[in-house]
Design a protein around this motif. Structure first.
Motif, short mmCIF file in Angstrom:
data_model
loop_
_atom_site.label_atom_id
_atom_site.label_comp_id
_atom_site.label_asym_id
_atom_site.label_seq_id
_atom_site.Cartn_x
_atom_site.Cartn_y
_atom_site.Cartn_z
N ARG A 54 -8.00 -32.37 -33.98
CA ARG A 54 -8.46 -33.39 -34.94
C ARG A 54 -8.38 -34.80 -34.37
N LEU A 55 -7.66 -34.96 -33.27
CA LEU A 55 -7.44 -36.29 -32.71
C LEU A 55 -8.48 -36.62 -31.64
N PRO A 56 -8.95 -37.88 -31.60
CA PRO A 56 -9.95 -38.24 -30.59
C PRO A 56 -9.40 -38.18 -29.16
N SER A 57 -8.13 -38.53 -29.01
CA SER A 57 -7.51 -38.52 -27.69
C SER A 57 -6.06 -38.07 -27.86
N PRO A 58 -5.76 -36.82 -27.50
CA PRO A 58 -4.40 -36.31 -27.71
C PRO A 58 -3.36 -37.07 -26.90
N PRO A 59 -2.27 -37.47 -27.55
CA PRO A 59 -1.18 -38.17 -26.85
C PRO A 59 -0.29 -37.16 -26.12
N PRO A 60 0.67 -37.65 -25.35
CA PRO A 60 1.67 -36.74 -24.78
C PRO A 60 2.39 -36.03 -25.94
N CYS A 61 2.76 -34.77 -25.72
CA CYS A 61 3.38 -33.97 -26.78
C CYS A 61 4.56 -33.19 -26.24
N ARG A 62 5.42 -32.77 -27.17
CA ARG A 62 6.48 -31.84 -26.82
C ARG A 62 6.88 -31.04 -28.06
N PHE A 63 7.61 -29.96 -27.80
CA PHE A 63 8.07 -29.08 -28.87
C PHE A 63 9.60 -29.15 -28.93
N ASP A 64 10.11 -29.65 -30.05
CA ASP A 64 11.54 -29.76 -30.27
C ASP A 64 11.97 -28.76 -31.33
N VAL A 65 13.25 -28.47 -31.35
CA VAL A 65 13.84 -27.62 -32.37
C VAL A 65 15.04 -28.36 -32.93
N VAL A 66 15.18 -28.31 -34.25
CA VAL A 66 16.38 -28.85 -34.90
C VAL A 66 17.06 -27.67 -35.59
N LEU A 67 18.31 -27.43 -35.18
CA LEU A 67 19.11 -26.36 -35.76
C LEU A 67 20.04 -26.97 -36.80
N VAL A 68 19.99 -26.42 -38.01
CA VAL A 68 20.85 -26.90 -39.09
C VAL A 68 21.78 -25.76 -39.46
N GLU A 69 23.00 -25.89 -39.01
CA GLU A 69 24.03 -24.90 -39.34
C GLU A 69 25.19 -25.68 -39.92
N ALA A 70 26.34 -25.64 -39.29
CA ALA A 70 27.47 -26.45 -39.77
C ALA A 70 27.19 -27.93 -39.51
N SER A 71 26.38 -28.21 -38.50
CA SER A 71 25.96 -29.57 -38.18
C SER A 71 24.48 -29.53 -37.80
N VAL A 72 23.92 -30.69 -37.51
CA VAL A 72 22.52 -30.78 -37.10
C VAL A 72 22.48 -30.95 -35.59
N GLN A 73 21.75 -30.06 -34.92
CA GLN A 73 21.62 -30.11 -33.47
C GLN A 73 20.15 -30.23 -33.11
N TRP A 74 19.81 -31.27 -32.35
CA TRP A 74 18.42 -31.55 -31.97
C TRP A 74 18.23 -31.15 -30.51
N LEU A 75 17.32 -30.21 -30.28
CA LEU A 75 17.02 -29.73 -28.94
C LEU A 75 15.65 -30.26 -28.54
N LYS A 76 15.64 -31.28 -27.68
CA LYS A 76 14.39 -31.86 -27.22
C LYS A 76 13.74 -30.93 -26.19
N ALA A 77 12.41 -30.86 -26.25
CA ALA A 77 11.63 -30.03 -25.31
C ALA A 77 12.22 -28.62 -25.23
N ALA A 78 12.40 -28.01 -26.39
CA ALA A 78 13.03 -26.69 -26.47
C ALA A 78 12.18 -25.59 -25.86
N PHE A 79 10.86 -25.74 -25.93
CA PHE A 79 9.96 -24.79 -25.29
C PHE A 79 8.66 -25.49 -24.96
N ASP A 80 7.85 -24.85 -24.10
CA ASP A 80 6.58 -25.43 -23.64
C ASP A 80 5.41 -24.61 -24.13
N ALA A 81 4.25 -25.25 -24.24
CA ALA A 81 3.00 -24.54 -24.51
C ALA A 81 2.59 -23.85 -23.23
N GLN A 82 2.24 -22.60 -23.32
CA GLN A 82 1.86 -21.87 -22.10
C GLN A 82 0.50 -21.27 -22.24
#
Length: 136
Positions: free
Chosen positions: A108-136
C-alpha cells in the motif's frame, strides 16, 4: 450430590467473576506492549492490521521508529512458562503469516521504508526482542 457449576466466592453473595477471555487477555498484553514501545520512543501506526480473506495474517502492532524504520510487532503473552513460555509459541508458520501480512501492508505504500520484525513478550515482565526474526 456434587455441584459441578461455578463456585461462589467464599463469604460473598454474588456469582463468581467470569474469567477473562483469551482475547481480553491478549488486548491487555497488547496495551502493555504498546505502552512499553511508546515509552521507548516508537509511534503507533496501526493496531491489529489484518489481511483480507481467510488464511492471511495479522500484525498486532505496526510501529515507527524515530529514524523512519517500520516495525512489525508480534505480542505474545502466557500466564506461565510451561511449554517454553510466550516466546516458544511463535512458530515458523506464525512467522510466515506475519511476514505475509507485512508484505501486504507494504504494498500500500509508494516507497517501502526499512523494516524489521520485533516480538514483545508479556509474562511476569515486558521483554522487547528487536529483530526477532527476518522475512525470508
Amino acid at each position: 450430590m456434587k455441584f459441578l457449576g461455578k463456585r461462589k466466592p467464599a463469604g460473598g453473595s454474588g456469582p463468581a467473576a467470569p474469567a477473562a477471555t483469551t482475547r481480553e487477555r491478549g488486548n491487555v498484553a497488547e496495551d502493555q506492549a504498546l505502552a512499553h514501545l511508546q515509552a521507548a520512543g516508537l509511534q503507533l501506526v496501526v493496531r491489529n492490521y489484518r489481511t483480507p480473506g481467510r488464511g492471511g495474517g495479522e500484525i498486532d502492532l505496526v510501529m515507527r521508529e524515530r529514524d523512519g524504520t517500520l516495525v512489525f510487532v508480534e505480542v505474545r503473552s502466557r500466564a506461565g512458562s510451561a511449554f517454553g513460555g510466550a516466546g516458544a509459541s511463535i512458530s515458523v508458520t506464525k512467522q510466515q503469516r506475519i511476514i505475509f501480512a507485512a508484505r501486504h501492508y507494504l504494498l500500500r505504500l509508494p516507497s517501502p521504508p526499512p523494516c524489521r520484525f520485533d516480538v514483545v513478550l508479556v509474562e511476569a515482565s515486558v521483554q522487547w526482542l528487536k529483530a526477532a526474526f527476518d522475512a525470508q
